[in-house]
Scaffold this motif. Structure first.
Motif, PDB file in Angstrom:
ATOM      1  N   ALA A 148       0.835  -1.203   0.000  1.00  0.00           N
ATOM      2  CA  ALA A 148       0.000   0.000   0.000  1.00  0.00           C
ATOM      3  C   ALA A 148       0.872   1.256   0.000  1.00  0.00           C
ATOM      4  O   ALA A 148       0.556   2.233  -0.686  1.00  0.00           O
ATOM      5  CB  ALA A 148      -0.915   0.003   1.215  1.00  0.00           C
ATOM      6  N   ALA A 149       1.970   1.232   0.751  1.00  0.00           N
ATOM      7  CA  ALA A 149       2.874   2.393   0.793  1.00  0.00           C
ATOM      8  C   ALA A 149       3.555   2.585  -0.555  1.00  0.00           C
ATOM      9  O   ALA A 149       3.780   3.724  -0.985  1.00  0.00           O
ATOM     10  CB  ALA A 149       3.914   2.214   1.907  1.00  0.00           C
ATOM     11  N   LEU A 150       3.870   1.502  -1.232  1.00  0.00           N
ATOM     12  CA  LEU A 150       4.455   1.594  -2.572  1.00  0.00           C
ATOM     13  C   LEU A 150       3.489   2.278  -3.535  1.00  0.00           C
ATOM     14  O   LEU A 150       3.878   3.139  -4.323  1.00  0.00           O
ATOM     15  CB  LEU A 150       4.771   0.194  -3.111  1.00  0.00           C
ATOM     16  N   LYS A 151       2.227   1.904  -3.453  1.00  0.00           N
ATOM     17  CA  LYS A 151       1.206   2.474  -4.332  1.00  0.00           C
ATOM     18  C   LYS A 151       0.924   3.937  -4.002  1.00  0.00           C
ATOM     19  O   LYS A 151       0.482   4.690  -4.860  1.00  0.00           O
ATOM     20  CB  LYS A 151      -0.085   1.665  -4.234  1.00  0.00           C
ATOM     21  N   ALA A 152       1.185   4.334  -2.762  1.00  0.00           N
ATOM     22  CA  ALA A 152       0.918   5.710  -2.341  1.00  0.00           C
ATOM     23  C   ALA A 152       1.893   6.700  -2.962  1.00  0.00           C
ATOM     24  O   ALA A 152       1.652   7.906  -2.950  1.00  0.00           O
ATOM     25  CB  ALA A 152       0.963   5.817  -0.820  1.00  0.00           C
ATOM     26  N   GLY A 153       2.992   6.206  -3.499  1.00  0.00           N
ATOM     27  CA  GLY A 153       3.963   7.081  -4.139  1.00  0.00           C
ATOM     28  C   GLY A 153       4.754   7.892  -3.130  1.00  0.00           C
ATOM     29  O   GLY A 153       5.021   7.434  -2.015  1.00  0.00           O
ATOM     30  N   PRO A 154       5.113   9.133  -3.500  1.00  0.00           N
ATOM     31  CA  PRO A 154       5.951   9.961  -2.625  1.00  0.00           C
ATOM     32  C   PRO A 154       5.349  10.226  -1.246  1.00  0.00           C
ATOM     33  O   PRO A 154       6.075  10.394  -0.270  1.00  0.00           O
ATOM     34  CB  PRO A 154       6.096  11.275  -3.401  1.00  0.00           C
TER      35      PRO A 154
END
Length: 149
Positions: A13-19
């Motif tokens: 989920a953090a990867l998908k959240a981007g910056p």
């Protein structure tokens, strides 16, 4: 879902959240690396309690680092460490208040029959077992010292 699976899901989920999820992603990656190293050392998967122990240790290290950063007047590092603590705290059980720790300490003191400061060891063992992962060890020690005089 066990804690290891939850870490994997949260990392995705953090990867998908981007910056916006950068600190969260880096913190979870660091935690997963620590868990993996412990699993390699143990040569077996870790239980949720063992993973909580790693998280607690990392939070303690970050809190100690914040004290050093404050002495060095490094606000940027203080904010980063606090953000990491916030991420890691989300995986810990709800923390006990000082009053709750004080109540537990009184119960343990009564159970073991502790009379004074010399009996601190008798109290700390059982009390730390009850508060594991739910209270800071320094707080527990401070309260026991206060209660035993």
């Amino acid at each position: 879902m066990d804690l290891n699976e939850r870490l994997t899901q949260d990392m995705k989920a953090a990867l998908k959240a981007g910056p916006s999820g950068k600190v969260r992603l880096e913190t979870i990656r660091f935690l997963r690396a620590a868990v993996k190293n412990a699993e390699i050392e143990k040569q077996a998967p870790l239980s949720d309690d063992e993973i909580l122990g790693i998280i607690t240790k990392q939070v303690k290290q970050l809190r100690d680092s914040i004290a050093d950063f404050q002495r060095s007047n490094r606000q940027d590092l203080i904010e980063r460490a606090q953000a990491e603590i916030d991420v890691l705290s989300g995986y810990l059980p709800e923390q006990l208040s000082a009053d709750e720790v004080r109540d537990l300490a009184r119960q343990v003191i009564a159970q073991v029959g502790a009379q004074g400061p010399k009996d601190m060891g008798k109290v700390m063992g059982p009390l730390m077992a009850q508060t594991k992962g739910r209270a800071d060890g320094k707080l527990v020690q401070q309260i026991v010292k206060e209660l035993l005089g």
